[in-house]
Design a protein around this motif. Sequence first.
Motif, PDB file in Angstrom:
ATOM      1  N   GLN A 455     -20.196 -47.521 -19.257  1.00  0.00           N
ATOM      2  CA  GLN A 455     -19.039 -48.241 -18.646  1.00  0.00           C
ATOM      3  C   GLN A 455     -18.035 -47.319 -18.066  1.00  0.00           C
ATOM      4  O   GLN A 455     -17.904 -46.327 -18.705  1.00  0.00           O
ATOM      5  CB  GLN A 455     -18.381 -49.267 -19.689  1.00  0.00           C
ATOM      6  N   LEU A 456     -17.390 -47.713 -16.992  1.00  0.00           N
ATOM      7  CA  LEU A 456     -16.487 -46.691 -16.262  1.00  0.00           C
ATOM      8  C   LEU A 456     -15.098 -46.868 -16.844  1.00  0.00           C
ATOM      9  O   LEU A 456     -14.431 -48.099 -16.994  1.00  0.00           O
ATOM     10  CB  LEU A 456     -16.231 -46.865 -14.862  1.00  0.00           C
ATOM     11  N   ARG A 457     -14.462 -45.842 -17.160  1.00  0.00           N
ATOM     12  CA  ARG A 457     -13.057 -45.810 -17.957  1.00  0.00           C
ATOM     13  C   ARG A 457     -12.189 -44.935 -17.284  1.00  0.00           C
ATOM     14  O   ARG A 457     -12.472 -43.821 -16.721  1.00  0.00           O
ATOM     15  CB  ARG A 457     -13.257 -45.682 -19.703  1.00  0.00           C
ATOM     16  N   LEU A 458     -11.031 -45.033 -17.446  1.00  0.00           N
ATOM     17  CA  LEU A 458      -9.910 -43.889 -17.358  1.00  0.00           C
ATOM     18  C   LEU A 458      -9.441 -43.293 -18.775  1.00  0.00           C
ATOM     19  O   LEU A 458      -8.761 -44.019 -19.304  1.00  0.00           O
ATOM     20  CB  LEU A 458      -8.802 -44.749 -16.646  1.00  0.00           C
ATOM     21  N   ASP A 459      -9.859 -42.064 -19.014  1.00  0.00           N
ATOM     22  CA  ASP A 459      -9.498 -41.323 -20.141  1.00  0.00           C
ATOM     23  C   ASP A 459      -9.036 -40.151 -20.154  1.00  0.00           C
ATOM     24  O   ASP A 459      -9.156 -39.399 -19.196  1.00  0.00           O
ATOM     25  CB  ASP A 459     -10.793 -41.485 -20.968  1.00  0.00           C
ATOM     26  N   PRO A 460      -8.193 -39.733 -21.421  1.00  0.00           N
ATOM     27  CA  PRO A 460      -7.872 -38.064 -21.362  1.00  0.00           C
ATOM     28  C   PRO A 460      -9.294 -37.404 -21.624  1.00  0.00           C
ATOM     29  O   PRO A 460     -10.262 -38.018 -22.376  1.00  0.00           O
ATOM     30  CB  PRO A 460      -7.045 -38.066 -22.520  1.00  0.00           C
ATOM     31  N   ILE A 461      -9.454 -36.335 -21.161  1.00  0.00           N
ATOM     32  CA  ILE A 461     -10.379 -35.557 -21.233  1.00  0.00           C
ATOM     33  C   ILE A 461     -10.364 -34.290 -22.314  1.00  0.00           C
ATOM     34  O   ILE A 461      -9.452 -33.416 -21.792  1.00  0.00           O
ATOM     35  CB  ILE A 461     -11.286 -35.191 -19.908  1.00  0.00           C
ATOM     36  N   THR A 462     -10.825 -34.081 -23.539  1.00  0.00           N
ATOM     37  CA  THR A 462     -10.639 -33.058 -24.268  1.00  0.00           C
ATOM     38  C   THR A 462     -11.734 -32.347 -25.016  1.00  0.00           C
ATOM     39  O   THR A 462     -11.657 -31.419 -25.556  1.00  0.00           O
ATOM     40  CB  THR A 462      -9.688 -33.630 -25.413  1.00  0.00           C
ATOM     41  N   THR A 463     -12.966 -33.064 -24.780  1.00  0.00           N
ATOM     42  CA  THR A 463     -14.176 -32.448 -25.268  1.00  0.00           C
ATOM     43  C   THR A 463     -15.182 -32.170 -24.295  1.00  0.00           C
ATOM     44  O   THR A 463     -15.108 -32.455 -23.100  1.00  0.00           O
ATOM     45  CB  THR A 463     -14.865 -33.172 -26.111  1.00  0.00           C
ATOM     46  N   ALA A 464     -16.036 -30.984 -24.727  1.00  0.00           N
ATOM     47  CA  ALA A 464     -17.516 -30.938 -23.651  1.00  0.00           C
ATOM     48  C   ALA A 464     -18.139 -31.988 -23.254  1.00  0.00           C
ATOM     49  O   ALA A 464     -18.295 -32.333 -21.934  1.00  0.00           O
ATOM     50  CB  ALA A 464     -18.267 -29.859 -24.320  1.00  0.00           C
ATOM     51  N   THR A 465     -18.217 -33.002 -24.069  1.00  0.00           N
ATOM     52  CA  THR A 465     -18.992 -34.404 -23.937  1.00  0.00           C
ATOM     53  C   THR A 465     -18.020 -35.161 -22.819  1.00  0.00           C
ATOM     54  O   THR A 465     -18.793 -35.520 -21.785  1.00  0.00           O
ATOM     55  CB  THR A 465     -19.363 -35.293 -24.864  1.00  0.00           C
ATOM     56  N   ALA A 466     -16.981 -35.225 -22.902  1.00  0.00           N
ATOM     57  CA  ALA A 466     -16.011 -35.935 -22.010  1.00  0.00           C
ATOM     58  C   ALA A 466     -15.921 -35.353 -20.631  1.00  0.00           C
ATOM     59  O   ALA A 466     -15.804 -35.896 -19.607  1.00  0.00           O
ATOM     60  CB  ALA A 466     -14.753 -36.309 -22.641  1.00  0.00           C
ATOM     61  N   ARG A 467     -15.902 -33.912 -20.597  1.00  0.00           N
ATOM     62  CA  ARG A 467     -15.968 -33.075 -19.413  1.00  0.00           C
ATOM     63  C   ARG A 467     -17.244 -33.548 -18.600  1.00  0.00           C
ATOM     64  O   ARG A 467     -17.113 -33.827 -17.379  1.00  0.00           O
ATOM     65  CB  ARG A 467     -15.884 -31.844 -19.468  1.00  0.00           C
ATOM     66  N   GLY A 468     -18.462 -33.814 -19.349  1.00  0.00           N
ATOM     67  CA  GLY A 468     -19.774 -34.027 -18.656  1.00  0.00           C
ATOM     68  C   GLY A 468     -19.534 -35.534 -18.101  1.00  0.00           C
ATOM     69  O   GLY A 468     -19.822 -35.749 -17.063  1.00  0.00           O
ATOM     70  N   ASP A 469     -19.110 -36.494 -18.800  1.00  0.00           N
ATOM     71  CA  ASP A 469     -18.889 -37.585 -18.744  1.00  0.00           C
ATOM     72  C   ASP A 469     -18.011 -37.935 -17.186  1.00  0.00           C
ATOM     73  O   ASP A 469     -18.061 -39.072 -16.647  1.00  0.00           O
ATOM     74  CB  ASP A 469     -18.322 -38.668 -19.745  1.00  0.00           C
ATOM     75  N   ALA A 470     -17.067 -37.165 -17.101  1.00  0.00           N
ATOM     76  CA  ALA A 470     -15.935 -37.352 -16.175  1.00  0.00           C
ATOM     77  C   ALA A 470     -16.256 -36.418 -14.788  1.00  0.00           C
ATOM     78  O   ALA A 470     -15.377 -36.129 -14.075  1.00  0.00           O
ATOM     79  CB  ALA A 470     -14.564 -36.787 -16.511  1.00  0.00           C
ATOM     80  N   THR A 471     -17.651 -35.957 -14.611  1.00  0.00           N
ATOM     81  CA  THR A 471     -17.869 -35.276 -13.534  1.00  0.00           C
ATOM     82  C   THR A 471     -18.982 -36.093 -12.634  1.00  0.00           C
ATOM     83  O   THR A 471     -19.950 -36.344 -13.309  1.00  0.00           O
ATOM     84  CB  THR A 471     -18.419 -33.846 -13.897  1.00  0.00           C
ATOM     85  N   PHE A 472     -18.789 -35.756 -11.478  1.00  0.00           N
ATOM     86  CA  PHE A 472     -19.502 -36.615 -10.463  1.00  0.00           C
ATOM     87  C   PHE A 472     -19.770 -35.649  -9.331  1.00  0.00           C
ATOM     88  O   PHE A 472     -19.267 -35.195  -8.805  1.00  0.00           O
ATOM     89  CB  PHE A 472     -18.803 -37.942 -10.206  1.00  0.00           C
ATOM     90  N   ARG A 473     -20.845 -36.359  -8.421  1.00  0.00           N
ATOM     91  CA  ARG A 473     -21.094 -35.835  -7.166  1.00  0.00           C
ATOM     92  C   ARG A 473     -21.296 -36.953  -6.032  1.00  0.00           C
ATOM     93  O   ARG A 473     -22.042 -37.991  -6.504  1.00  0.00           O
ATOM     94  CB  ARG A 473     -22.294 -34.976  -7.274  1.00  0.00           C
ATOM     95  N   ALA A 474     -20.526 -36.806  -4.908  1.00  0.00           N
ATOM     96  CA  ALA A 474     -20.538 -38.021  -3.977  1.00  0.00           C
ATOM     97  C   ALA A 474     -21.956 -37.394  -3.143  1.00  0.00           C
ATOM     98  O   ALA A 474     -21.981 -36.442  -2.448  1.00  0.00           O
ATOM     99  CB  ALA A 474     -19.394 -37.857  -3.173  1.00  0.00           C
ATOM    100  N   THR A 475     -22.852 -38.268  -2.989  1.00  0.00           N
ATOM    101  CA  THR A 475     -23.930 -38.123  -2.536  1.00  0.00           C
ATOM    102  C   THR A 475     -24.423 -39.204  -1.590  1.00  0.00           C
ATOM    103  O   THR A 475     -24.013 -40.232  -1.810  1.00  0.00           O
ATOM    104  CB  THR A 475     -25.258 -37.870  -3.283  1.00  0.00           C
ATOM    105  N   ASN A 476     -25.394 -39.154  -0.503  1.00  0.00           N
ATOM    106  CA  ASN A 476     -25.733 -40.250   0.063  1.00  0.00           C
ATOM    107  C   ASN A 476     -26.706 -41.434  -0.518  1.00  0.00           C
ATOM    108  O   ASN A 476     -27.094 -40.948  -1.491  1.00  0.00           O
ATOM    109  CB  ASN A 476     -26.654 -39.626   1.330  1.00  0.00           C
TER     110      ASN A 476
END
Length: 476
Positions: A455-476
């Motif tokens: 599910q998409l959320r708005l969270d503080p990012i404090t762990t390596a897992t959260a950093r991966g969860d908060a990383t995206f790529r805009a693609t076609n």
Amino acid sequence: MSPFLARLAAIWIAACLLFTGQALTAPQRADAADPGYLMTHFVGEGETGQQLYFSHSTDGLRWKDLNGGGMTLRSTVGTRGVRDPALVRSPGGDKYWIIATDLCIGCGQSWDDAINRGSRNLVVWESTDLVNWSAPRLLNVAGAIPDGRNAWAPEAIWNPATNDYVLYWATNVPLDGKTKHRIYYARTSDFRSITTPQIYIDRPGTQELIDTQIVEMPAGVGSHRYVRASGDGQITLEGSNSILGTWTRLGDLSGIGLTGSQVEGPMWMKFRDRNEWALYLDQYASGRGYMPVTTTNPSASGTYRLPASGGYDMGGNKKRHGSILTLTAAEESRVLARWADTPAKRLQSFNFQDRYVRHANLDVRIDQNITGPDAQFRPRPGLAGSGTVSFESVNFPGYFLRHSNYDFQLVRNDGTAQFAADATFRQVAGLADATWSSFQSYNHPDRYIRHYAYQLRLDPITTATARGDATFRATN
């Protein structure tokens, strides 16, 4: 006069004539830089084809699809589909309405249903600027017609004689032993309440009439102040000096080989730089959409001409029954900025790279291998501030990714500052990989878009897992 003086006089006269010719033609060249035209229309069948689309033209003959060819407004009421939109501007230019048929063929509704058990409502949108539109609402126009079975192809024109709008449409109704579509009208000042509907046009016998549109003539052109074109077996032309007065038959377009069995949906447009009109006709029988015929006198059926080969270009989308508005410079600037050709993108998850952000029932999550419009968004300039981004849905235009209580949903822009802030983000280097992206909240800068349990959320990012969860790529 000496030969020298004669030559000098001739040169002076020629120069004057040249200057005069330039002075006479300069306004036409200036007009070419004038604002253009906006067409609203639908494009075909199905739940996406029967929605609202916008196109723009600088000359009235060559059209460019706006919004990347995607829909610009979507009906979420009634049948959840619309056809035959009419775009109405108030006399003061401070308000606009779009009125459309509430009809979605192939979306659980057949033609027989639509003809005999159809919606009696029209779908209405309102705006004060042509770019920010209200949510769609229903206007019941045929409910007061005894056994009225539908409401199709609405149009409206300002009537200075009554200081309100004449709203007219087609309804299928049994009357005098004949069940057929007739044109009804009512008066309205706000497209929220109407007077009791009255018959406006009724052809003899069993002849049906569904499509009609009126254009007002400038003084000195033609024999009547108003001309209307109607699809009634022919494309019939009629004239009157009063919208609700007596109308006189002026002829039809059979002389150029066009009848109602070939074309429908007449749509008027006056060229802004000259006394010439285009009457656009939907080539429904051949499935080719609109084409223009032109005339310098709409009252005279013998003056209409078919387009020359290559003389017009309707753009990528098929364009079907709609209306055209001549834009002011301010209107054109707003419209072109709002519906710029921004490519649609998908947002791919960094740590689940087979998953993409998508909406489902207006909730937002990441799902596997999603390629359809539910996972496509147009990155728009941020609603709340420069240098930011907001994500508008492709198949629900006007709806944006928005957080509320740190949860994400797809929500229609209500124009408030709170909505703008909740739907705006700063695109920064990816928290897990700088070649990707992360999206920082505009109004909660300590929080980022991330997924959690898909599910998409708005969270503080404090762990390596959260950093991966908060990383995206805009693609076609």
